[in-house]
Write an enzyme that holds these catalytic residues in place. Structure first.
Site, PDB file in Angstrom:
ATOM      1  CE1 TYR A 103      -3.296   2.887   0.493  1.00 31.62           C
ATOM      2  CE2 TYR A 103      -2.386   3.191   2.686  1.00 31.62           C
ATOM      3  CZ  TYR A 103      -3.203   3.619   1.664  1.00 31.62           C
ATOM      4  OH  TYR A 103      -3.916   4.779   1.797  1.00 31.62           O
ATOM      5  NE  ARG A 118      -3.072   7.317  -3.914  1.00 33.17           N
ATOM      6  CZ  ARG A 118      -4.009   6.949  -3.038  1.00 33.17           C
ATOM      7  NH1 ARG A 118      -5.252   6.783  -3.440  1.00 33.17           N
ATOM      8  NH2 ARG A 118      -3.708   6.728  -1.779  1.00 33.17           N
ATOM      9  CE1 TYR A 162      -4.487  10.220   8.025  1.00 36.61           C
ATOM     10  CE2 TYR A 162      -3.976   8.412   6.550  1.00 36.61           C
ATOM     11  CZ  TYR A 162      -4.872   9.085   7.344  1.00 36.61           C
ATOM     12  OH  TYR A 162      -6.154   8.609   7.454  1.00 36.61           O
ATOM     13  NE  ARG A 204      -9.668  11.861   6.227  1.00 37.77           N
ATOM     14  CZ  ARG A 204      -8.965  10.769   6.510  1.00 37.77           C
ATOM     15  NH1 ARG A 204      -9.365   9.592   6.056  1.00 37.77           N
ATOM     16  NH2 ARG A 204      -7.868  10.852   7.212  1.00 37.77           N
ATOM     17  CD  GLU A 218     -11.404   2.062   3.917  1.00 40.51           C
ATOM     18  OE1 GLU A 218     -10.380   1.946   4.616  1.00 40.51           O
ATOM     19  OE2 GLU A 218     -11.392   2.259   2.698  1.00 40.51           O
TER      20      GLU A 218
HETATM   21  C1  3EB Z   1      -7.769   6.178   6.021  1.00 43.15           C
HETATM   22  O1  3EB Z   1      -8.614   6.938   6.459  1.00 43.15           O
HETATM   23  C2  3EB Z   1      -8.236   4.799   5.633  1.00 43.15           C
HETATM   24  O2  3EB Z   1      -5.389   5.511  -0.056  1.00 43.15           O
HETATM   25  O3  3EB Z   1      -6.984   6.232  -1.359  1.00 43.15           O
HETATM   26  C3  3EB Z   1      -9.360   5.475   2.942  1.00 43.15           C
HETATM   27  C4  3EB Z   1      -9.732   6.068   1.741  1.00 43.15           C
HETATM   28  C5  3EB Z   1      -8.081   4.989   3.097  1.00 43.15           C
HETATM   29  C6  3EB Z   1      -8.815   6.164   0.684  1.00 43.15           C
HETATM   30  C7  3EB Z   1      -6.571   5.808  -0.263  1.00 43.15           C
HETATM   31  C8  3EB Z   1      -7.177   5.077   2.043  1.00 43.15           C
HETATM   32  C9  3EB Z   1      -7.539   5.675   0.839  1.00 43.15           C
HETATM   33  O4  3EB Z   1      -6.574   6.474   5.913  1.00 43.15           O
HETATM   34  C10 3EB Z   1      -7.652   4.316   4.359  1.00 43.15           C
END
Ligand code: 3EB
Length: 343
Positions: free
Chosen positions: A146, A153, A206, A219, A330
């Site tokens: 990932y 990406r 992050y 989000r 999720e």
């Molecule tokens: C998170 O909140 C959970 O890498 O495109 C959620 C939605 C998550 C999209 C992405 C990853 C992605 O981090 C993981």
């Protein structure tokens, strides 16, 4: 009156249908604009499928999109697309055993072609992206797969001059057990309005503890669809507060936390539009890491929303790995309601 969707643009509509219902729509001769299938056959060009086991009783389902009747299909590099001049659906399937490229390089190539396809069709703005990675939590030579994906990406976004931080598209990234790297996307001519969750650090911010490059997504996003409708696209949402996973190992409390995050995103979205979105009126996809947890997740949703809620009867449950090893569940969603974006 909505002024943002270009004059003459056909409204975009979506309906969640069973596989037989989807095939019936296609059989009327009015070939749908396109669809995203869950557990559907992999030989329907207009319905790229997600190769994950469907756990809900209704079996294979599809989100079928409708736009104008004048749909053109084409390819740009590794992207297969369908476009009516105003709206576009694209799909990429890249088999790593054939491509002989690491996942970071493969993701970068996929997204490079994705952006080229947006340019070619004139649908320059991503409304939603769905990413499915084989063995998402597997080791890719010293870096989790990932995290490799996130590298390629983000590089592709930056290289293409696309918003990799504020303004990134709504997205999800899930793990499938086997198959190709699959990316599906919806694009349009008008940029959507990105929405963040005040309970969570933006994913594109992050800290490096989660990998050398942050994930590239917002989000949620709001988009006018024409015809006086607004869509809310909610990205994959999990049991994360701030940037940390909470309730490790506890699927019930992870689901409850996920619902609080969905509530918070919906409230943030409702502040930006006259449309009214509601947790109880969503088309959700619920991803569970362990098949045995699906009934528990369903019970939490039922307790929170009531047994008659639309969200409950329309949810698709899929077996999938979540991008963080410690996440068990999720939920992603979309909804359409009448209204307009605030100026
Ligand atoms: C998170 O909140 C959970 O890498 O495109 C959620 C939605 C998550 C999209 C992405 C990853 C992605 O981090 C993981």
């Amino acid at each position: 009156m909505t002024a943002r969707v270009p004059l003459g643009a056909p409204p975009l509509r979506v309906e969640r249908l069973s596989l037989p219902e989807s095939l019936a729509v296609a059989a009327t001769g009015q070939s749908p604009f396109g669809a995203l299938g869950y557990g559907t056959p992999d030989d329907l060009a207009w319905m790229p499928t997600v190769n994950a086991r469907v756990l809900s009783e209704a079996g294979a389902m599809a989100d079928v999109w409708h736009a104008s009747e004048h749909v053109e299909s084409g390819t740009t590099g590794v992207v297969r697309w369908r476009c009516d001049g105003h709206w576009m659906l694209g799909a990429i399937d890249l088999d790593e055993s054939v491509e002989k490229q690491g996942l970071a390089a493969l993701a970068q190539r996929a997204y490079r072609d994705l952006f080229a396809s947006l340019e070619q069709t004139g649908c320059a703005h991503l409304l939603r992206v769905w990413n499915y990675l084989p063995q998402i939590n597997g080791d890719g030579g010293g870096l989790e797969r990932y995290r490799q994906f996130n590298l390629g990406r983000q590089d592709a976004f930056v290289e293409a001059g696309q918003a990799a931080f504020e303004g990134a598209p709504a997205a999800c990234a899930l793990g499938i057990h086997q198959g190709a790297l699959c990316i599906r996307f919806l694009a349009g001519r008008v940029p959507p309005l990105p929405i963040e969750n005040p309970r969570q650090v933006s994913a594109y911010r992050y800290p490096p503890a989660y990998g050398p490059r942050a994930p590239t997504f917002s989000r949620a996003a709001l988009a006018e669809l024409g015809g006086g409708d607004v869509a809310l696209f909610i990205s994959g949402t999990a049991s994360i507060v701030g940037h940390e996973t909470v309730h490790v190992g506890e699927v019930i409390t992870q689901t409850q936390e996920t619902l609080r995050n969905l509530e918070a995103v919906i409230a943030a979205a409702n502040e930006r539009t006259t449309a009214r979105f509601d947790l109880a009126r969503l088309d959700c996809v619920v991803y569970v890491r362990h098949v045995a947890d699906a009934p528990l997740v369903r019970q939490v949703l039922e307790a929170a929303l009531g047994p008659a809620a639309y969200t409950l009867s329309h949810a698709v449950y899929l077996e999938a790995d979540i991008c963080r090893q410690d996440l068990l569940v999720e939920i992603e969603a979309h909804a359409v309601a009448s209204g307009a974006l605030h100026a």
